[in-house]
Scaffold this motif. Structure first.
Motif, PDB file in Angstrom:
ATOM      1  N   LYS A 603      61.098  24.526  31.942  1.00  0.00           N
ATOM      2  CA  LYS A 603      61.721  23.969  30.737  1.00  0.00           C
ATOM      3  C   LYS A 603      62.360  25.061  29.889  1.00  0.00           C
ATOM      4  CE  LYS A 603      58.637  19.963  30.218  1.00  0.00           C
ATOM      5  NZ  LYS A 603      57.548  19.366  29.370  1.00  0.00           N
ATOM      6  N   ALA A 604      61.745  26.254  29.872  1.00  0.00           N
ATOM      7  CA  ALA A 604      62.273  27.367  29.073  1.00  0.00           C
ATOM      8  C   ALA A 604      63.428  28.077  29.756  1.00  0.00           C
ATOM      9  CB  ALA A 604      61.150  28.359  28.777  1.00  0.00           C
ATOM     10  N   GLY A 605      63.744  27.676  30.991  1.00  0.00           N
ATOM     11  CA  GLY A 605      64.833  28.319  31.717  1.00  0.00           C
ATOM     12  C   GLY A 605      64.432  29.604  32.407  1.00  0.00           C
ATOM     13  N   ALA A 606      63.134  29.956  32.377  1.00  0.00           N
ATOM     14  CA  ALA A 606      62.677  31.190  33.005  1.00  0.00           C
ATOM     15  C   ALA A 606      62.586  31.060  34.522  1.00  0.00           C
ATOM     16  CB  ALA A 606      61.309  31.584  32.452  1.00  0.00           C
ATOM     17  N   VAL A 607      62.373  29.836  35.016  1.00  0.00           N
ATOM     18  CA  VAL A 607      62.277  29.588  36.461  1.00  0.00           C
ATOM     19  C   VAL A 607      63.137  28.365  36.768  1.00  0.00           C
ATOM     20  CG1 VAL A 607      60.751  29.191  38.426  1.00  0.00           C
ATOM     21  CG2 VAL A 607      59.922  30.494  36.453  1.00  0.00           C
ATOM     22  N   PRO A 608      64.417  28.545  37.011  1.00  0.00           N
ATOM     23  CA  PRO A 608      65.283  27.395  37.301  1.00  0.00           C
ATOM     24  C   PRO A 608      64.872  26.718  38.608  1.00  0.00           C
ATOM     25  CG  PRO A 608      66.568  29.362  36.757  1.00  0.00           C
ATOM     26  CD  PRO A 608      65.154  29.811  36.972  1.00  0.00           C
ATOM     27  N   LEU A 609      64.731  25.402  38.577  1.00  0.00           N
ATOM     28  CA  LEU A 609      64.358  24.636  39.764  1.00  0.00           C
ATOM     29  C   LEU A 609      65.403  23.562  40.028  1.00  0.00           C
ATOM     30  CD1 LEU A 609      60.522  24.006  39.158  1.00  0.00           C
ATOM     31  CD2 LEU A 609      61.580  25.824  40.523  1.00  0.00           C
ATOM     32  N   GLN A 610      65.586  23.270  41.313  1.00  0.00           N
ATOM     33  CA  GLN A 610      66.435  22.152  41.703  1.00  0.00           C
ATOM     34  C   GLN A 610      65.698  20.837  41.418  1.00  0.00           C
ATOM     35  OE1 GLN A 610      69.624  22.443  42.789  1.00  0.00           O
ATOM     36  NE2 GLN A 610      69.369  24.662  42.440  1.00  0.00           N
ATOM     37  N   PRO A 611      66.424  19.718  41.275  1.00  0.00           N
ATOM     38  CA  PRO A 611      65.746  18.436  40.992  1.00  0.00           C
ATOM     39  C   PRO A 611      64.637  18.110  41.979  1.00  0.00           C
ATOM     40  CG  PRO A 611      68.101  18.219  40.672  1.00  0.00           C
ATOM     41  CD  PRO A 611      67.888  19.591  41.232  1.00  0.00           C
ATOM     42  N   ALA A 612      64.868  18.378  43.262  1.00  0.00           N
ATOM     43  CA  ALA A 612      63.824  18.083  44.254  1.00  0.00           C
ATOM     44  C   ALA A 612      62.608  18.970  44.048  1.00  0.00           C
ATOM     45  CB  ALA A 612      64.380  18.277  45.667  1.00  0.00           C
ATOM     46  N   GLU A 615      60.671  17.622  41.039  1.00  0.00           N
ATOM     47  CA  GLU A 615      59.906  16.427  41.392  1.00  0.00           C
ATOM     48  C   GLU A 615      58.658  16.800  42.198  1.00  0.00           C
ATOM     49  OE1 GLU A 615      62.503  13.835  43.464  1.00  0.00           O
ATOM     50  OE2 GLU A 615      63.869  13.536  41.751  1.00  0.00           O
ATOM     51  N   HIS A 616      58.810  17.779  43.091  1.00  0.00           N
ATOM     52  CA  HIS A 616      57.674  18.221  43.909  1.00  0.00           C
ATOM     53  C   HIS A 616      56.588  18.837  43.022  1.00  0.00           C
ATOM     54  CE1 HIS A 616      55.446  19.571  47.355  1.00  0.00           C
ATOM     55  NE2 HIS A 616      55.699  20.854  47.145  1.00  0.00           N
ATOM     56  N   MET A 617      56.982  19.663  42.075  1.00  0.00           N
ATOM     57  CA  MET A 617      56.032  20.275  41.138  1.00  0.00           C
ATOM     58  C   MET A 617      55.282  19.203  40.352  1.00  0.00           C
ATOM     59  SD  MET A 617      57.005  22.819  37.981  1.00  0.00           S
ATOM     60  CE  MET A 617      58.113  21.554  37.289  1.00  0.00           C
ATOM     61  N   GLN A 618      56.011  18.200  39.859  1.00  0.00           N
ATOM     62  CA  GLN A 618      55.370  17.132  39.087  1.00  0.00           C
ATOM     63  C   GLN A 618      54.432  16.314  39.958  1.00  0.00           C
ATOM     64  OE1 GLN A 618      55.793  16.736  35.669  1.00  0.00           O
ATOM     65  NE2 GLN A 618      54.023  15.363  35.922  1.00  0.00           N
ATOM     66  N   ALA A 619      54.823  16.096  41.217  1.00  0.00           N
ATOM     67  CA  ALA A 619      53.971  15.322  42.125  1.00  0.00           C
ATOM     68  C   ALA A 619      52.658  16.047  42.393  1.00  0.00           C
ATOM     69  CB  ALA A 619      54.709  15.054  43.433  1.00  0.00           C
ATOM     70  N   ILE A 620      52.723  17.362  42.532  1.00  0.00           N
ATOM     71  CA  ILE A 620      51.497  18.138  42.755  1.00  0.00           C
ATOM     72  C   ILE A 620      50.605  18.060  41.520  1.00  0.00           C
ATOM     73  CG2 ILE A 620      50.580  20.453  43.126  1.00  0.00           C
ATOM     74  CD1 ILE A 620      53.066  21.005  44.835  1.00  0.00           C
ATOM     75  N   PHE A 621      51.202  18.222  40.351  1.00  0.00           N
ATOM     76  CA  PHE A 621      50.433  18.129  39.107  1.00  0.00           C
ATOM     77  C   PHE A 621      49.771  16.762  38.991  1.00  0.00           C
ATOM     78  CE2 PHE A 621      49.956  16.965  34.673  1.00  0.00           C
ATOM     79  CZ  PHE A 621      49.387  18.096  34.103  1.00  0.00           C
ATOM     80  N   ASP A 622      50.536  15.708  39.212  1.00  0.00           N
ATOM     81  CA  ASP A 622      50.002  14.354  39.091  1.00  0.00           C
ATOM     82  C   ASP A 622      48.892  14.094  40.105  1.00  0.00           C
ATOM     83  OD1 ASP A 622      51.819  13.905  37.072  1.00  0.00           O
ATOM     84  OD2 ASP A 622      53.255  12.831  38.344  1.00  0.00           O
ATOM     85  N   THR A 623      49.064  14.614  41.317  1.00  0.00           N
ATOM     86  CA  THR A 623      48.035  14.427  42.351  1.00  0.00           C
ATOM     87  C   THR A 623      46.738  15.112  41.952  1.00  0.00           C
ATOM     88  OG1 THR A 623      49.715  14.269  44.090  1.00  0.00           O
ATOM     89  CG2 THR A 623      47.471  14.823  44.774  1.00  0.00           C
TER      90      THR A 623
END
Length: 680
Positions: A603-612, A615-623
């Motif tokens: 979110k801070a722009g320190a680690v730019p991620l592609q949309p996929a 989504e993968h990061m959020q899925a791991i967190f949610d799991t």
């Protein structure tokens, strides 16, 4: 990084620590507060208190938002950390004492203490020692446990002009076990030495040689006493008795005794392994000798010798053996001397031996002190290694919050200046020892040598580096270590552990295997560093680390296969794929925390991620959150996190790490203080 818990739920989870696990313990003559392993009271293992567990709880309770209510618990657990690390060693757990003779047959005896198992055949002069219990199995290192053989002795002497060298074990005539008052047992074997003597040069008994191995119920040291008494009417000269260790090359092939350090003439020095069949390592007096496996501290067995009879020491010899193309120590022979032994008189030497599960290289002076002054071990197991990084991180968090004014802003109890000074001195001592252990150094003052990858655990290194990032923001103190230099050096070592080939970014352990919590800890560190000071290589390593994580059925069962787990895989050097998953709730906690910080870095722009990738990061967190939520249960008025999907209870290793994932410790740490100015 918002908290995932409402205050009432949070406090019920913390109360579980206080009401079910917190227990007073006596260490070093004072009472401290520790966390017993699990609430199943009654078993010796359940009552053990592990330093790593207390360290995670201390980091949790150091948060400014928690300190107003939980200061007493946090300070008591901090006292435990301080007491467990009074020197450069940080002991892994409290001691389990006792001594039980399981088999009295001297030809097949078995003696159990809280830390060791002794077996063997005294009729052949053989005493076999092995580590036992949780100290030998809780670590993440290889499960193979080394045995040490106290045998292989020789005796030499002269009668007149004739020299004799006899094998001690071939001359045993008496042997047995002698129970001691107050517990403990003495294992002994006695030899009759026969040689020609007298005017007629007839063979007869010229001396009696007795070996005693002293096993104590509350002392992990093994005492060794060797006595040679000359027979009546027979004078001996140029007497040499030995205290030997044999079959040292027979341990785990991946963990040789690669480090040998001698203490003599008031200093420590490493000894080189020679390719000779039998080489002189040292001649003359010496007070200590340490042999340490080439492995990370938590997995490195250490064998430490203290020599009260140092002035009688003539030499130390070592026979080596080639194992898989490498030179390994095999037979160690310490030789003590007496110029003359008049008829009927005795010559006695003593040693103390300590076999430790987990040894911190470069702290041989501390082991020598423990052997010489066993009171320093009271209440503590001799093993060390697993908790260092977590403890450094916990102490650094307190220092940062206290000196930045965070406690004052939260209206939390402050830390007195004397307390802060003690914490800082403790931190500096242990962070230097941590890095010295990873280098080919003899003491914590020698940090110029390159780091040895096999001497560092990934999770420990990651949390140690988290601590260094925090202490770089402390007010400067004269004589403090160069925290920035240590952080840079450690970061290079950590980044070098990322596999960028077939495993697509897995951070590997010292032995080349994959561990989900170690990988997650590395990502947590890099995300915290990226938020503090964005850097392309940090972002690249984090993206690779994220790609190494998968979602799929648990590797170990315990839950429906439809219930996906975070998975980490790695192709080993032999081409076989290995992996780890979220079966242990503590591992899920570390991974969930890492994903939360990575989210903030993105979110801070320190680690730019592609949309996929996002989504993968959020899925791991949610799991992680879903799995952990399913493992929380009521325990009276408190909330308990089960240690795994098949566990019937929680434990001290799980509860604080899961709480850290559900709260926002990283946000608090990042907000405290300003970055210290780097030296020019």
């Amino acid at each position: 990084m918002p908290d995932m818990l409402r205050p009432p739920e949070r406090d019920r989870l913390i109360a579980y620590l206080e009401r079910n696990l917190a227990r007073p313990r006596q260490l070093g003559g004072r009472e401290v507060l520790a966390l017993r392993d699990n609430p199943a009271g009654g078993s010796p293992e359940a009552e053990l208190c592990w330093t790593a567990d207390a360290a995670a709880a201390v980091e949790l309770l150091s948060m400014p938002a928690l300190r107003p209510r939980w200061a007493a618990l946090g300070d008591g657990l901090t006292d435990f950390l301080l007491a467990m690390g009074e020197d450069t060693l940080l002991h892994d757990r409290t001691a389990r004492t006792g001594c039980v003779v399981d088999n009295l047959d001297p030809r097949e005896f078995r003696v159990l203490t809280g830390t060791h198992e002794f077996t063997g055949d005294l009729s052949r002069g053989l005493v076999r020692q092995a580590l036992r219990g949780p100290a030998a199995s809780r670590h993440s290192g290889p499960a193979t446990v080394r045995e040490v053989l106290h045998t292989g002795n020789l005796v030499e002497f002269r009668i007149g002009k004739s020299s004799h060298c006899l094998d001690v074990e071939d001359t045993v005539v008496r042997f047995g076990l002698v129970p001691q008052e107050g517990g403990g047992v003495v294992l002994f074997h006695e030899s009759e030495l026969r040689a020609p003597h007298g005017l007629l040069r007839r063979e007869g008994v010229v001396g009696t040689l007795r070996y005693e191995y002293i096993v104590r119920p509350e002392d992990p040291r093994l005492g060794l006493r060797v006595s040679l008494q000359a027979a009546r009417g027979v004078s001996l000269s140029e007497v040499r008795v030995t205290t030997a260790l044999d079959e040292l090359s027979g341990g785990p092939p991946e963990r040789p005794f690669g480090r040998i350090v001698l203490g003599a003439e008031g200093r420590l020095r490493p000894l080189r392994l020679e390719a000779e069949t039998l080489a002189n390592l040292h001649q003359g007096p010496a007070h200590s000798l340490s042999l340490v496996e080439e492995a990370q501290p938590a997995a490195a067995t250490g064998l430490h010798l203290h020599m009260p009879s140092a002035q009688r020491l003539r030499s130390i010899k070592l026979a080596t053996r080639a194992v898989e193309g490498a030179v390994r120590p095999h037979w160690l022979l310490t030789r003590y001397q007496a110029a003359t032994l008049p008829a009927g008189e005795s010559f006695t030497v003593e040693e103390e031996r300590l076999l430790a599960a987990g040894t911190l290289a470069a702290s041989e002076h501390a082991y020598a002190a423990l052997l010489a002054q066993p009171a320093r071990l009271a209440g503590r197991d001799p093993g060390t290694g697993e908790a260092q990084g977590l403890a450094l991180n916990a102490v650094a968090a307190q220092l940062l919050f206290a000196t930045s004014g965070a406690y004052q802003e939260a209206e939390a109890p402050p830390l007195a200046p004397e307390r802060l000074a003690r914490l800082r001195a403790w931190y500096d001592r242990h962070v230097l020892a941590f890095f010295a252990a990873m280098a080919d150094a003899v003491s914590a003052d020698a940090l110029a040598a390159p780091l040895r990858p096999g001497r560092v655990g990934l999770r420990g290194l990651s949390f140690a580096l988290l601590s260094l990032e925090m202490v770089t923001r402390l007010p400067a103190v004269s004589g403090a270590p160069d925290y920035h230099a240590l952080l840079r050096t450690g970061l290079e070592a950590l980044l070098a552990r990322q596999d960028t080939t077939d495993s697509e970014g897995t951070f590997t352990e010292a032995g080349g295997e994959a561990a989900l919590d170690g990988h997650a800890a590395a990502m947590l560190l890099l995300a915290r560093l990226a938020l503090r000071q964005p850097e392309e290589r940090l972002a690249a390593a984090l993206r690779l680390g994220l790609a190494a994580l998968r979602l799929g059925p648990s590797l170990r069962g315990g839950e429906p296969r439809a219930q996906h787990h975070p998975l980490l895989r790695l192709r080993r050097a032999d081409g076989i794929w290995s992996g780890d998953d979220g079966f242990r709730s503590a591992k899920l906690g570390v991974l969930m925390r890492a994903m939360a910080v990575l989210t903030e870095a993105e979110k801070a722009g320190a680690v730019p991620l592609q949309p996929a990738e996002r989504e993968h990061m959020q899925a791991i967190f949610d799991t992680c959150f879903r799995l952990l939520r399913g493992r929380v249960r009521l325990q009276g008025e408190d909330l308990e996190v089960l240690s795994s999907p098949v566990a019937s209870a929680g434990d001290a290793a799980t509860q604080p790490l899961v709480l850290l994932a559900l709260l926002s410790p990283d946000e608090a740490a990042l907000a405290a203080g300003a970055p210290a100015q780097q030296p020019a």
